[in-house]
Design an enzyme around this catalytic site. Sequence first.
Site, mmCIF file in Angstrom:
data_model
loop_
_atom_site.group_PDB
_atom_site.id
_atom_site.type_symbol
_atom_site.label_atom_id
_atom_site.label_comp_id
_atom_site.label_asym_id
_atom_site.label_seq_id
_atom_site.Cartn_x
_atom_site.Cartn_y
_atom_site.Cartn_z
ATOM 1 N N GLU B 50 -34.622 21.956 -35.560
ATOM 2 C CA GLU B 50 -35.488 20.806 -35.252
ATOM 3 C C GLU B 50 -34.754 19.474 -35.312
ATOM 4 O O GLU B 50 -35.114 18.525 -34.602
ATOM 5 C CB GLU B 50 -36.689 20.785 -36.186
ATOM 6 C CG GLU B 50 -37.706 21.900 -35.947
ATOM 7 C CD GLU B 50 -37.354 23.194 -36.666
ATOM 8 O OE1 GLU B 50 -36.236 23.284 -37.227
ATOM 9 O OE2 GLU B 50 -38.175 24.117 -36.669
ATOM 10 N N PHE B 112 -48.900 28.184 -47.227
ATOM 11 C CA PHE B 112 -47.649 28.604 -46.602
ATOM 12 C C PHE B 112 -47.198 27.560 -45.567
ATOM 13 O O PHE B 112 -47.972 27.152 -44.722
ATOM 14 C CB PHE B 112 -47.826 29.968 -45.927
ATOM 15 C CG PHE B 112 -46.576 30.432 -45.235
ATOM 16 C CD1 PHE B 112 -45.405 30.649 -45.951
ATOM 17 C CD2 PHE B 112 -46.557 30.608 -43.853
ATOM 18 C CE1 PHE B 112 -44.248 31.067 -45.312
ATOM 19 C CE2 PHE B 112 -45.398 31.022 -43.207
ATOM 20 C CZ PHE B 112 -44.236 31.248 -43.943
ATOM 21 N N GLN B 113 -45.969 27.160 -45.667
ATOM 22 C CA GLN B 113 -45.367 26.158 -44.777
ATOM 23 C C GLN B 113 -46.130 24.835 -44.775
ATOM 24 O O GLN B 113 -46.169 24.130 -43.769
ATOM 25 C CB GLN B 113 -45.209 26.701 -43.355
ATOM 26 C CG GLN B 113 -44.230 27.874 -43.334
ATOM 27 C CD GLN B 113 -43.683 28.182 -41.966
ATOM 28 O OE1 GLN B 113 -44.383 28.042 -40.968
ATOM 29 N NE2 GLN B 113 -42.428 28.598 -41.917
ATOM 30 N N LYS B 162 -53.724 22.831 -37.764
ATOM 31 C CA LYS B 162 -53.915 23.862 -36.748
ATOM 32 C C LYS B 162 -55.374 23.961 -36.297
ATOM 33 O O LYS B 162 -55.647 24.174 -35.114
ATOM 34 C CB LYS B 162 -53.443 25.205 -37.305
ATOM 35 C CG LYS B 162 -53.282 26.258 -36.232
ATOM 36 C CD LYS B 162 -52.556 27.471 -36.755
ATOM 37 C CE LYS B 162 -52.456 28.541 -35.672
ATOM 38 N NZ LYS B 162 -51.761 29.746 -36.182
#
Lengths: 171, 583
Positions: B50, B112-113, B162
């Site tokens: 990235e 998570f993440q 999301k």
Amino acid sequence: MNAPSPATQRHVFSVLVNDEPGVLARVIGLFSGRGYNIESLAVAIVDAERSLSRITVVSIGTPQILEQIEAQLNRIVPVRKVVDLTRQGATVEREMALVKVNGSGASRMEALKVAEAAHAKAKDASPEAFIFEITGTAGEIDNFINLMKPLGLIETVRSGVLGLARGNKTV
Amino acid sequence: MRMTGAEIIIKALRDQGVEIIFGYPGGAVLPIYDALFKQNDIRHILVRQEGGAVHAAEGYARSTGKVGCVLVTSGPGATNAVTGLTDALLDSIPIVCLTGQVPTHLIGNDAFQECDTTGITRPCTKHNWLVKTPDQLARVMHEAFHIAGSGRPGPVVIDIPKDVQLAEGDYVPPSMVEHPLYQPKTVGDEKAVQRAVELIADAERPLFYTGGGVINSGRRACETLQKLVKATGYPITSTLMGLGAYPSTDGQYLGMVGMHGSYESNLSMYNCDVMINIGARFDDRVTGKLSEFSPKSKKIHVDIDASSINKTVVVDVPIIGDAGTVLDQILKEWQAKGHRPDKEALSKWWSQINQWRARKSFSYKKSDKIIKPQYALERLRDLTRGHDTYFTTEVGQHQMWAAQFLELNEPHRWMTSGGLGTMGYGLPAAIGVQLAHPKSLVIDVAGEASILMNIQEMSTAVQHQLPVKVFIINNQWMGMVRQWQELIHGGRYSQSYTAALPDFVKLAEAFGGIGMRAETPAELDGVIKEMMKTDKPTIVDVCVDQKENCYPMIPGGRAHYEMILGDDQDISTATPDEGLVLV
Ligand SMILES: Cc1ncc(C[n+]2csc(CCOP(=O)(O)OP(=O)(O)O)c2C)c(N)n1
Ligand SMILES: [Mg+2]
């Protein structure tokens, strides 16, 4: 806090910001990230309809640093307006403190006398302790707290300085 | 119009004129990748890390004047982008970076993440947002482009959970979004302009000092600058970021200023009586010892960012505004008043400057046995002359030599990491440049240490058939580190030898590119010419003198007149005690 060196001055800034998440973090992060002093900080919503918050921040620095603080604050996108109240002219500066003092034994009456003389109001009184509310300049509050120390000062909380320009000037 | 958050994002990108986005997928951005899959207007360039995506977007932005776009996933995707964002912030490069985030109901749970992307990127962006409902998304997207691209440009981050990408919301087009909070002032104060022009006209030892702000302002600003410099006949110097705004082959140009700038430009800075700073920020690399910075001059400072004014150097005439607009105002005022430069004073000043110039501060000891790094850059310069060429660089000695020796006669053709000094910038930046200019020759002037920091992007170049050239000035040392160790640490070379280097020719081939090597001066021209002809990503390993240092140099804590010029002088005592702490 470091004592101001001769070349430094103490200024009160009024910062009008959009009341949105993270805006206070942006302002404080600017001060810590660039190594500016925060002497005092007070923040609250002042106009819910226009989602406007007002931050009063007191800093100490050289004239060049104080000018930078104003310019850097102005770069923050949700900052609507910055005024260096001290530079602009005469201001009214007030701070509030709640001061808890030992209320038992011989010093009880003495504490009440000191409070009365300083126009502090007892907001809570129990056999063991008082909570006094005092409003004044930062210096007046310092004085009051110092007077209470020998009488059994237990705990202090201060609001941070608030300021407005005198006369009909606005931010 | 109702659509999903992911569709809103794509539509907003399209309406903002985005053609290319650099990115890397992951769980928290899958809906956006799905929306990308279903359309053909926006081309996605898959990078290999990235950090590469942001540098590529920077190269794209800097070489076109457009906003660069990035898309990365949450957590590690976002943290990998941080170096690039900081780089773009310090060099004022417009970037819109979209980051995925865990769904809103998991934010704050160490999911998570998950990482606090807006918290982490707050100090390294111009502004950032966490968008919590799809209805806000379109407005935030349009505002993001406005903020990134106007005023002093910079990177912005939009963090998008999301669930917001999947939920439906209303789209609004750019024309319906106002930006009451961010309206930078572009026109300079007329009175200040008049005072500036009076100072300029009365100057006896004037100097234009120009920076990246002129390039950010655009091609027209550069043209006006040239007209003004010609109208006055005054000398001009440039910062590292400003190279190309004024043609480096013109006689009035004194070369780059600052730590590794030319003798004549630094001495002119010290001795001038009027300094006209346009779009530069008195960076410490330029000023040297602040208390002795240009002590005899009245200073004019044009900057679009009010916080640049009086930040380090107190100036006499500040003008807040866009460099191009203010240059127009200055030129108009100069012409309206019928000003003429003071011929006599000016010719005296020029004859002084020409004496400094005669010192030829970029000269070096030539060799016909070993390739001197400066020679490699001279040959690269001469052989690419007349070609449609863009240069990027990594960070180190090679970067400074590139700045000293290359000819940069146009803006937007020089991409380098100036403010942050990010090793690993050059290759991904070159990829971004090549995408914007598919037919042009794009060369990353690299060091063998720097190139390894983002070498994985060779794979990106191969995948997207981008024939970028990596021109490695291979001295087998972190040359700039070694130089400083000679200067201030008694030549104790702690960890600055780049041992266990790969075979760069084989490495290029392993990636599916072309590798070449030049080991002697005699081979060099042939290799460069060959490189210019390849139609694939190419690495050229130029084996240069390992001991060469980069001069001239103003050691940390020294003033402009205390430049060291190389010439076999003992450099171990050149830095004063107070300079030891400086970087
Ligand atoms: C990411 C990063 N880490 C460390 C540095 C410090 N640094 C500056 S120049 C340099 C050496 C670069 O070596 P090389 O790429 O071989 O270039 P040379 O100086 O030899 O031309 C280093 C380590 C940096 N600028 N960037
Ligand atoms: Mg090297």
